[in-house]
Design a protein around this motif. Structure first.
Motif, short mmCIF file in Angstrom:
data_model
loop_
_atom_site.label_atom_id
_atom_site.label_comp_id
_atom_site.label_asym_id
_atom_site.label_seq_id
_atom_site.Cartn_x
_atom_site.Cartn_y
_atom_site.Cartn_z
N MET A 91 0.83 -1.20 0.00
CA MET A 91 0.00 0.00 0.00
C MET A 91 0.87 1.25 0.00
SD MET A 91 -2.94 -1.35 -0.20
CE MET A 91 -4.12 -0.05 0.13
N VAL A 92 1.95 1.23 0.74
CA VAL A 92 2.88 2.36 0.73
C VAL A 92 3.44 2.55 -0.67
CG1 VAL A 92 5.07 3.23 1.63
CG2 VAL A 92 3.43 2.14 3.17
N ASP A 93 3.76 1.46 -1.34
CA ASP A 93 4.25 1.52 -2.72
C ASP A 93 3.23 2.20 -3.63
OD1 ASP A 93 6.03 1.08 -4.83
OD2 ASP A 93 5.31 -0.97 -5.20
N ALA A 94 1.96 1.81 -3.49
CA ALA A 94 0.90 2.40 -4.31
C ALA A 94 0.71 3.88 -3.99
CB ALA A 94 -0.41 1.65 -4.09
N PHE A 95 0.75 4.25 -2.71
CA PHE A 95 0.57 5.65 -2.32
C PHE A 95 1.75 6.50 -2.80
CE2 PHE A 95 -2.70 5.67 1.37
CZ PHE A 95 -3.53 4.84 0.63
N ASN A 96 2.96 5.94 -2.71
CA ASN A 96 4.11 6.68 -3.22
C ASN A 96 3.98 6.94 -4.71
OD1 ASN A 96 5.34 6.79 -0.72
ND2 ASN A 96 6.71 5.07 -1.09
N PHE A 97 3.43 5.98 -5.44
CA PHE A 97 3.18 6.16 -6.87
C PHE A 97 2.26 7.34 -7.11
CE2 PHE A 97 1.03 5.55 -10.86
CZ PHE A 97 1.97 4.99 -11.73
N ALA A 123 8.30 0.86 9.81
CA ALA A 123 8.75 0.59 8.44
C ALA A 123 7.90 1.34 7.42
CB ALA A 123 8.72 -0.91 8.17
N ALA A 124 6.58 1.36 7.65
CA ALA A 124 5.69 2.07 6.72
C ALA A 124 5.96 3.57 6.71
CB ALA A 124 4.23 1.79 7.08
N LEU A 125 6.16 4.14 7.89
CA LEU A 125 6.42 5.57 7.99
C LEU A 125 7.73 5.95 7.29
CD1 LEU A 125 5.37 6.14 11.70
CD2 LEU A 125 4.15 6.97 9.68
N LYS A 126 8.75 5.14 7.48
CA LYS A 126 10.05 5.44 6.89
C LYS A 126 10.02 5.30 5.36
CE LYS A 126 13.24 4.52 10.68
NZ LYS A 126 14.36 3.69 11.16
N VAL A 145 13.12 8.91 13.62
CA VAL A 145 12.77 9.27 12.24
C VAL A 145 11.29 9.02 11.98
CG1 VAL A 145 13.18 8.75 9.80
CG2 VAL A 145 15.10 8.85 11.40
N ALA A 146 10.79 7.85 12.40
CA ALA A 146 9.38 7.52 12.20
C ALA A 146 8.47 8.48 12.96
CB ALA A 146 9.12 6.08 12.62
N ASP A 147 8.83 8.79 14.19
CA ASP A 147 7.97 9.64 15.00
C ASP A 147 7.87 11.06 14.45
OD1 ASP A 147 7.61 7.46 16.60
OD2 ASP A 147 8.95 8.12 18.20
N ARG A 148 8.91 11.51 13.77
CA ARG A 148 8.88 12.86 13.19
C ARG A 148 8.09 12.92 11.89
NH1 ARG A 148 14.64 13.24 14.10
NH2 ARG A 148 14.88 13.01 11.83
N ALA A 149 7.64 11.78 11.40
CA ALA A 149 6.93 11.76 10.12
C ALA A 149 5.55 12.41 10.20
CB ALA A 149 6.80 10.32 9.62
N LEU A 150 4.98 12.47 11.40
CA LEU A 150 3.62 12.99 11.54
C LEU A 150 3.64 14.51 11.53
CD1 LEU A 150 0.70 11.95 11.95
CD2 LEU A 150 1.03 12.34 14.39
#
Length: 532
Positions: A91-97, A123-126, A145-150
């Motif tokens: 799903m992350v791959d599709a959203f990145n697309f 992993a999904a956030l990164k 790194v993940a926590d700063r993604a929000l």
């Protein structure tokens, strides 16, 4: 003479070369909204939904000169066969697309937190190139790194205008997942007020909401427009069928799409002569008339190929349907489904003989969102069950059962995950009555008298999924009497029933009988509850 004519012409053409090409957003800003998507591909035998068709819509809007921003109302990392294997990587791959074509902003839904430990989310956030938004929750995974993604109180620029977004997700008290890595606040209206005020103080030109909440909660938030006229709309998730409330002077518009992008929304944001934001909304049904995007199909094929390499038996034929078996979410969450009732029928025999008197399952457990025609493949069974569904055996009185079933018919609007598919009884509901008193008739079969009203002081045996036994989806099942431990996973009960029928040369399933339905809803001018 000739020279004096050419020189100003050359200067004019040079000026046009600099100024004439329109900016990508020169014709305005358009949002594309979708929510509650669980597949990289489409549904309904390839005839509806899917990101490939969403991409086609985005490309068409961009070709028309629009600045396009994609909004997603949450629930995408889980549940699915693929996510059970790859933790939402597909799903992350599709959203990145999609994000590479038009910037994408998502709010987390409850299913983003189905994992009890935070590692899959990290992993999904990164891996995400799109933006995660949230104002009433935070990520505290232990990975910096993940926590700063929000992002909170999110702002972006478009064609000289500044747009602000507030984002809210559902609290555990309202059906969200309680996780140690997910501190969350419940004061939706209070938080929205504070963020809207901050956005106004920062000088934004328009404000929108992106949520994963119940519709009634979105409607409460929408009323903040009465004090904040720059607040123009909310787009959300959690419900799985299209919903719409129009914009007024005192309320922002509210929109939700259908699950798996079967229906999406586009929202054109413009500004009047006074600089006040205005919107024009369009509901788009993504059916087979909307072309698939060739480039996206490469991505979808990659993941489907990988799935079959991992589970080569997925397309194995295990049985045959006597009639089309309707497992679409629009059916299992709103009405009697012949696929849902077949599944519920398998529950009553899960603990041997005698079979239990009653059984039911919440429609939200059934995730296939498709119609099964002719051949039944293993994939149909696997996609039906997005969650483990261990069963429990207990007992209730007739009065207790009738009262607990009221939970299945509360609320208003379409597509409720708590709507039950039933076995061993039939129910008639009047939704014009107050919540908790909507069941007009609940009948059980009697060998001599046919159908009769459930007996208030009689004890009946009951089988339900462990999720419902524990109070999930609002079902309050008594805990003060003997009950089995969680046992007999439902997916294997259904699999056995299909395979055994095939071995005996039988097809499975039957059409819903309109003369003898398991669920009947009274409407104005409708016939009485049951005709026989």
């Amino acid at each position: 003479m000739k020279k004096s004519f050419l020189y100003p012409l050359i200067v004019f053409l040079a000026a046009c070369a600099v100024a004439a090409p329109p900016q990508a957003d020169s014709r305005g800003l358009t949002f594309v909204h979708l929510n509650d998507t669980y597949r990289v591909g489409d549904v309904e035998d390839g005839n509806a939904g899917g990101f490939s068709r969403v991409v086609s819509v985005i490309r068409d809007l961009k070709a028309d000169g629009k600045d396009v921003r994609v909004l997603h109302g949450g629930d995408f990392l889980n549940p699915s066969i693929e996510s059970s294997l790859w933790n939402g990587e597909q799903m992350v791959d599709a959203f990145n697309f999609m994000d590479a074509i038009a910037p994408m902003y998502v709010v987390a839904g409850n299913h983003e937190f189905d994992w009890r430990s935070p590692e899959p989310l990290i992993a999904a956030l990164k891996a995400s190139q799109f933006d995660w938004l949230g104002d009433n929750y935070a990520f505290v995974t232990g990975d910096e790194v993940a926590d700063r993604a929000l992002r909170s109180a999110f702002i972006f620029e478009s064609d000289g205008k500044t747009i602000g977004i507030f984002s809210l997700s559902i609290h555990p008290d309202d059906g969200g997942n309680e996780r140690s890595y997910l501190p969350m606040q419940k004061d939706y209206v209070g938080i929205a007020k504070r963020v809207i005020q901050k956005l106004e103080d920062d000088g934004v030109d328009a404000i929108v909401g992106l949520t994963h909440l119940h519709m009634w909660q979105d409607e409460e938030l929408a009323r903040l427009r009465a004090e904040h006229p720059k607040f123009v709309f909310i787009v959300g998730g959690h419900e799985h069928e299209p919903e719409f409330r129009p914009i007024t002077a005192s309320s922002a518009a509210v929109m939700k799409g259908a699950s798996n992008a079967r229906t999406i929304w586009t929202i054109d944001l413009e500004f009047d002569a006074n600089g006040q934001p205005t919107i024009a909304t369009t509901k788009i049904d993504l059916d087979k008339t909307v072309a698939l995007d060739a480039d996206y199909e490469v991505l979808a094929t990659k993941w489907h190929t990988r799935l079959l390499e991992t589970l080569p038996f997925l397309d194995a034929r295990i049985g045959e349907a006597a009639v089309p078996l309707d497992g679409r979410e629009v059916t299992v969450r709103n009405a009697e489904s012949n696929w849902g009732t077949f599944i519920a029928d398998q529950m009553r025999g899960a603990f041997g003989k005698p079979h239990a008197d009653l059984a039911f399952i919440n429609g939200g457990t059934l995730r296939i969102d498709d119609i099964i025609h002719d051949d039944i493949q293993f994939e149909h069974i696997a996609r039906t069950f997005g969650f483990s569904s261990y069963l429990r055996h207990t007992s209730v009185t007739g009065a207790e059962f009738k009262q607990l079933m009221e939970a299945g018919y509360r609320g208003f609007g379409p597509s409720k995950g708590y709507f039950p598919q039933v076995s061993g009884f039939r129910v008639c509901v009047d939704r014009s009555r107050n919540e908790g008193d909507r069941i007009v008739s609940l009948q059980v079969p009697d060998a001599e008298a046919g159908w009769q009203e459930i007996v208030a002081d009689k004890t009946y045996t009951l089988v339900v999924p462990d999720f419902l036994f524990g109070g999930g989806d609002g079902y309050e099942i008594p805990k003060d009497r003997p009950a089995s431990r969680p046992a007999s996973e439902l997916i294997y009960r259904v699999l056995d029933a299909v395979i055994n029928a095939k071995a005996e040369g039988q097809k499975i399933g039957a059409a819903v009988d309109p003369a003898n339905p398991r669920y009947h809803e009274l409407r104005e001018g409708n016939q009485p509850c049951f005709v026989r």
